[in-house]
Design an enzyme around this catalytic site. Sequence first.
Site, PDB file in Angstrom:
ATOM      1  N   GLU A 232      -7.699   5.763 -40.751  1.00  9.52           N
ATOM      2  CA  GLU A 232      -6.724   5.110 -41.646  1.00  9.52           C
ATOM      3  C   GLU A 232      -7.346   3.924 -42.380  1.00  9.52           C
ATOM      4  OE1 GLU A 232      -3.989   4.704 -38.373  1.00  9.52           O
ATOM      5  OE2 GLU A 232      -2.530   6.018 -39.346  1.00  9.52           O
TER       6      GLU A 232
ATOM      7  N   GLU B  91      -3.955  10.498 -32.434  1.00 13.37           N
ATOM      8  CA  GLU B  91      -2.862   9.793 -31.735  1.00 13.37           C
ATOM      9  C   GLU B  91      -1.991  10.731 -30.912  1.00 13.37           C
ATOM     10  OE1 GLU B  91      -3.703   9.432 -34.924  1.00 13.37           O
ATOM     11  OE2 GLU B  91      -3.878   7.307 -35.421  1.00 13.37           O
TER      12      GLU B  91
ATOM     13  N   ALA C 192      -7.356   2.086 -33.270  1.00 14.32           N
ATOM     14  CA  ALA C 192      -6.836   0.811 -32.780  1.00 14.32           C
ATOM     15  C   ALA C 192      -7.201   0.686 -31.312  1.00 14.32           C
ATOM     16  CB  ALA C 192      -5.329   0.761 -32.978  1.00 14.32           C
TER      17      ALA C 192
ATOM     18  N   GLY D 123      -6.780   4.818 -36.245  1.00 13.77           N
ATOM     19  CA  GLY D 123      -6.816   3.670 -37.145  1.00 13.77           C
ATOM     20  C   GLY D 123      -8.138   3.567 -37.893  1.00 13.77           C
TER      21      GLY D 123
HETATM   22  N1  DAK Z   1      -9.642   1.668 -27.942  1.00 10.67           N
HETATM   23  C1  DAK Z   1     -10.221   1.022 -26.907  1.00 10.67           C
HETATM   24  N2  DAK Z   1     -11.405   1.390 -26.364  1.00 10.67           N
HETATM   25  C2  DAK Z   1     -12.022   2.463 -26.875  1.00 10.67           C
HETATM   26  C3  DAK Z   1     -11.467   3.202 -27.948  1.00 10.67           C
HETATM   27  C4  DAK Z   1     -10.224   2.759 -28.499  1.00 10.67           C
HETATM   28  N3  DAK Z   1      -9.641   3.358 -29.538  1.00 10.67           N
HETATM   29  N4  DAK Z   1     -12.304   4.231 -28.224  1.00 10.67           N
HETATM   30  C5  DAK Z   1     -13.326   4.120 -27.361  1.00 10.67           C
HETATM   31  N5  DAK Z   1     -13.161   3.072 -26.552  1.00 10.67           N
HETATM   32  C6  DAK Z   1     -14.064   2.594 -25.476  1.00 10.67           C
HETATM   33  C7  DAK Z   1     -14.020   3.537 -24.278  1.00 10.67           C
HETATM   34  O1  DAK Z   1     -12.927   3.213 -23.452  1.00 10.67           O
HETATM   35  C8  DAK Z   1     -15.351   3.212 -23.628  1.00 10.67           C
HETATM   36  O2  DAK Z   1     -15.237   2.010 -22.925  1.00 10.67           O
HETATM   37  P1  DAK Z   1     -15.949   1.833 -21.461  1.00 10.67           P
HETATM   38  O3  DAK Z   1     -15.413   2.951 -20.638  1.00 10.67           O
HETATM   39  O4  DAK Z   1     -17.424   1.968 -21.753  1.00 10.67           O
HETATM   40  O5  DAK Z   1     -15.542   0.475 -21.019  1.00 10.67           O
HETATM   41  C9  DAK Z   1     -16.266   2.990 -24.812  1.00 10.67           C
HETATM   42  O6  DAK Z   1     -15.417   2.697 -25.921  1.00 10.67           O
HETATM   43  C10 DAK Z   1     -17.088   4.210 -25.188  1.00 10.67           C
HETATM   44  O7  DAK Z   1     -16.196   5.312 -25.328  1.00 10.67           O
HETATM   45  P2  DAK Z   1     -16.408   6.699 -24.573  1.00 10.67           P
HETATM   46  O8  DAK Z   1     -17.098   6.507 -23.262  1.00 10.67           O
HETATM   47  O9  DAK Z   1     -15.087   7.387 -24.552  1.00 10.67           O
HETATM   48  O10 DAK Z   1     -17.430   7.414 -25.573  1.00 10.67           O
HETATM   49  P3  DAK Z   1     -17.569   8.962 -25.857  1.00 10.67           P
HETATM   50  O11 DAK Z   1     -18.764   9.093 -26.723  1.00 10.67           O
HETATM   51  O12 DAK Z   1     -17.535   9.752 -24.585  1.00 10.67           O
HETATM   52  O13 DAK Z   1     -16.267   9.377 -26.696  1.00 10.67           O
HETATM   53  C11 DAK Z   1     -14.615   9.083 -28.446  1.00 10.67           C
HETATM   54  C12 DAK Z   1     -16.083   8.836 -27.968  1.00 10.67           C
HETATM   55  C13 DAK Z   1     -14.463   8.324 -29.769  1.00 10.67           C
HETATM   56  C14 DAK Z   1     -14.402  10.562 -28.692  1.00 10.67           C
HETATM   57  C15 DAK Z   1     -13.636   8.562 -27.378  1.00 10.67           C
HETATM   58  O14 DAK Z   1     -13.995   7.233 -27.052  1.00 10.67           O
HETATM   59  C16 DAK Z   1     -12.203   8.578 -27.839  1.00 10.67           C
HETATM   60  O15 DAK Z   1     -11.562   9.628 -27.865  1.00 10.67           O
HETATM   61  N6  DAK Z   1     -11.678   7.397 -28.170  1.00 10.67           N
HETATM   62  C17 DAK Z   1     -10.281   7.188 -28.470  1.00 10.67           C
HETATM   63  C18 DAK Z   1      -9.934   7.722 -29.832  1.00 10.67           C
HETATM   64  C19 DAK Z   1      -8.444   7.542 -30.144  1.00 10.67           C
HETATM   65  O16 DAK Z   1      -7.583   8.100 -29.470  1.00 10.67           O
HETATM   66  N7  DAK Z   1      -8.167   6.784 -31.176  1.00 10.67           N
HETATM   67  C20 DAK Z   1      -6.812   6.570 -31.673  1.00 10.67           C
HETATM   68  C21 DAK Z   1      -6.229   5.329 -31.063  1.00 10.67           C
HETATM   69  S1  DAK Z   1      -4.562   5.033 -31.619  1.00 10.67           S
HETATM   70  C22 DAK Z   1      -0.875   0.470 -36.644  1.00 10.67           C
HETATM   71  C23 DAK Z   1      -2.195   0.340 -37.013  1.00 10.67           C
HETATM   72  C24 DAK Z   1      -3.134   1.215 -36.437  1.00 10.67           C
HETATM   73  C25 DAK Z   1      -2.741   2.141 -35.493  1.00 10.67           C
HETATM   74  C26 DAK Z   1      -1.426   2.265 -35.151  1.00 10.67           C
HETATM   75  C27 DAK Z   1      -0.444   1.418 -35.728  1.00 10.67           C
HETATM   76  N8  DAK Z   1       0.095  -0.372 -37.235  1.00 10.67           N
HETATM   77  C28 DAK Z   1      -0.322  -1.290 -38.316  1.00 10.67           C
HETATM   78  C29 DAK Z   1       1.478  -0.337 -36.887  1.00 10.67           C
HETATM   79  C30 DAK Z   1      -3.764   2.998 -34.917  1.00 10.67           C
HETATM   80  C31 DAK Z   1      -3.629   3.648 -33.732  1.00 10.67           C
HETATM   81  C32 DAK Z   1      -4.779   4.306 -33.140  1.00 10.67           C
HETATM   82  O17 DAK Z   1      -5.876   4.332 -33.690  1.00 10.67           O
END
Ligand code: DAK
Length: 259
Positions: free
Chosen positions: A113, A133, A67, A110
Site C-alpha cells: 500500500e 492481511e 504494518a 502496508g
Molecule cells: N510486522 C512485524 N514483524 C514482522 C513483520 C510485520 N509485518 N514481517 C516480518 N516481521 C519480523 C518477523 O516476525 C521476524 O522477526 P523475528 O522472529 O526475527 O524477531 C523478522 O521480521 C523476519 O521475518 P521472518 O522470519 O518471518 O522472515 P521470512 O523470510 O521467513 O518471511 C515474510 C518473510 C515477509 C514472508 C514474513 O515475515 C511475513 O509473512 N511477514 C508478515 C507479512 C504480513 O502479514 N504483512 C501484513 C501485515 S498487516 C492502516 C495502515 C496499514 C495497514 C493497516 C491499516 N491504517 C492507516 C488504518 C497495514 C496492515 C498490514 O500490513
Amino acid sequence: MENILCEFPYKNNSHIALVTLNRPKVLNALSTDLMHELVDCFLKLDTNPEVRVIILTGSDKAFAAGADIAQMVSATPIDQINDQRFRTWEMLKLITKPIIAAVNGFALGGGCELAMSCDLIIAGEDAKFSQPEIKIGTIPGAGGTQRLTRAIGKSKAMMMVLTGEMIDAKTAYEWGLVAKVVPSITLMQETFELALKISERAPVAIRLAKEAVNKSFEMTLKDGMDFERRNFYLTFASLDQKEGMQAFLEKRSPSYKGN
Ligand code: DAK
C-alpha cells in the site's frame, strides 16, 4: 530519525532525495513511529526548493513487510482511532513532488500500500507483492482494496486480497502495478536515472502534472478534463514554460529554474 534514512542530495549535485526504510530486523515493518518519521521527512523534502524528486526504497530483502503486526495484535478499534494512523497515511497525499518507489524484496500489506501511495513503482526482478492481511484475520486498511483494484482491475485484485498470495515482479508488471522491472542489482541505478530525467523537467509543470494524474482517480472524466485544462493554463504562468518553448525554437536545451 531512528527508523528511516534520509539522504539529500542523493548523488552529487542532483535534485533527488533518497529515503530508505530502515528497520531491517523486522523487514521494515511500518510501525507508527516509522510512519510519522516518513511523513515528517517527506513534508520537509517537499518544501525544500532544491528537491525535485524523491525516491523511497527499503532493503534488498524487503521494501516493507507490512504494518507492524506486533503493534496491532491486541489493538482495539478505539486504540487505532486514537493512534491516528490513518491520518498519518493520508498525509502522504499532501506531497506535491514525484515519489518513486524502488522495490526490492517483499512489498506486503502496508508495504504494498505504501508503494502504491507513491507515484510510480520500479521493481527489482526479485520483488514480491501481496495483500496478505486475510491470512492474519483482517483486510487491507490503507488502500489495498481501492488502489490495487484501480491498478490491476477487480478480478485480479479480488484474487490477491482474498487469497493473500504473493505475485512476482514480472506479474506485477504485466498487471500494471509496476512501471518497470529491472535486475535487482541495478534497481537503484535505474531508479536514479529515471529520477534524474524527471528532475531535469520543469518542476512546476511536473507538480501540476502529478496533481492532474492523481485527480483522475477521484473525478469523473469531465471534471478531470476540466481540472487538467486549468493546470495546463496554469503552466503558462511559469517562466519555465516560456524557457521550455523558447529553447525548443532555438534548438537548445532548456534551463529550468522552478518558477
Ligand atoms: N510486522 C512485524 N514483524 C514482522 C513483520 C510485520 N509485518 N514481517 C516480518 N516481521 C519480523 C518477523 O516476525 C521476524 O522477526 P523475528 O522472529 O526475527 O524477531 C523478522 O521480521 C523476519 O521475518 P521472518 O522470519 O518471518 O522472515 P521470512 O523470510 O521467513 O518471511 C515474510 C518473510 C515477509 C514472508 C514474513 O515475515 C511475513 O509473512 N511477514 C508478515 C507479512 C504480513 O502479514 N504483512 C501484513 C501485515 S498487516 C492502516 C495502515 C496499514 C495497514 C493497516 C491499516 N491504517 C492507516 C488504518 C497495514 C496492515 C498490514 O500490513
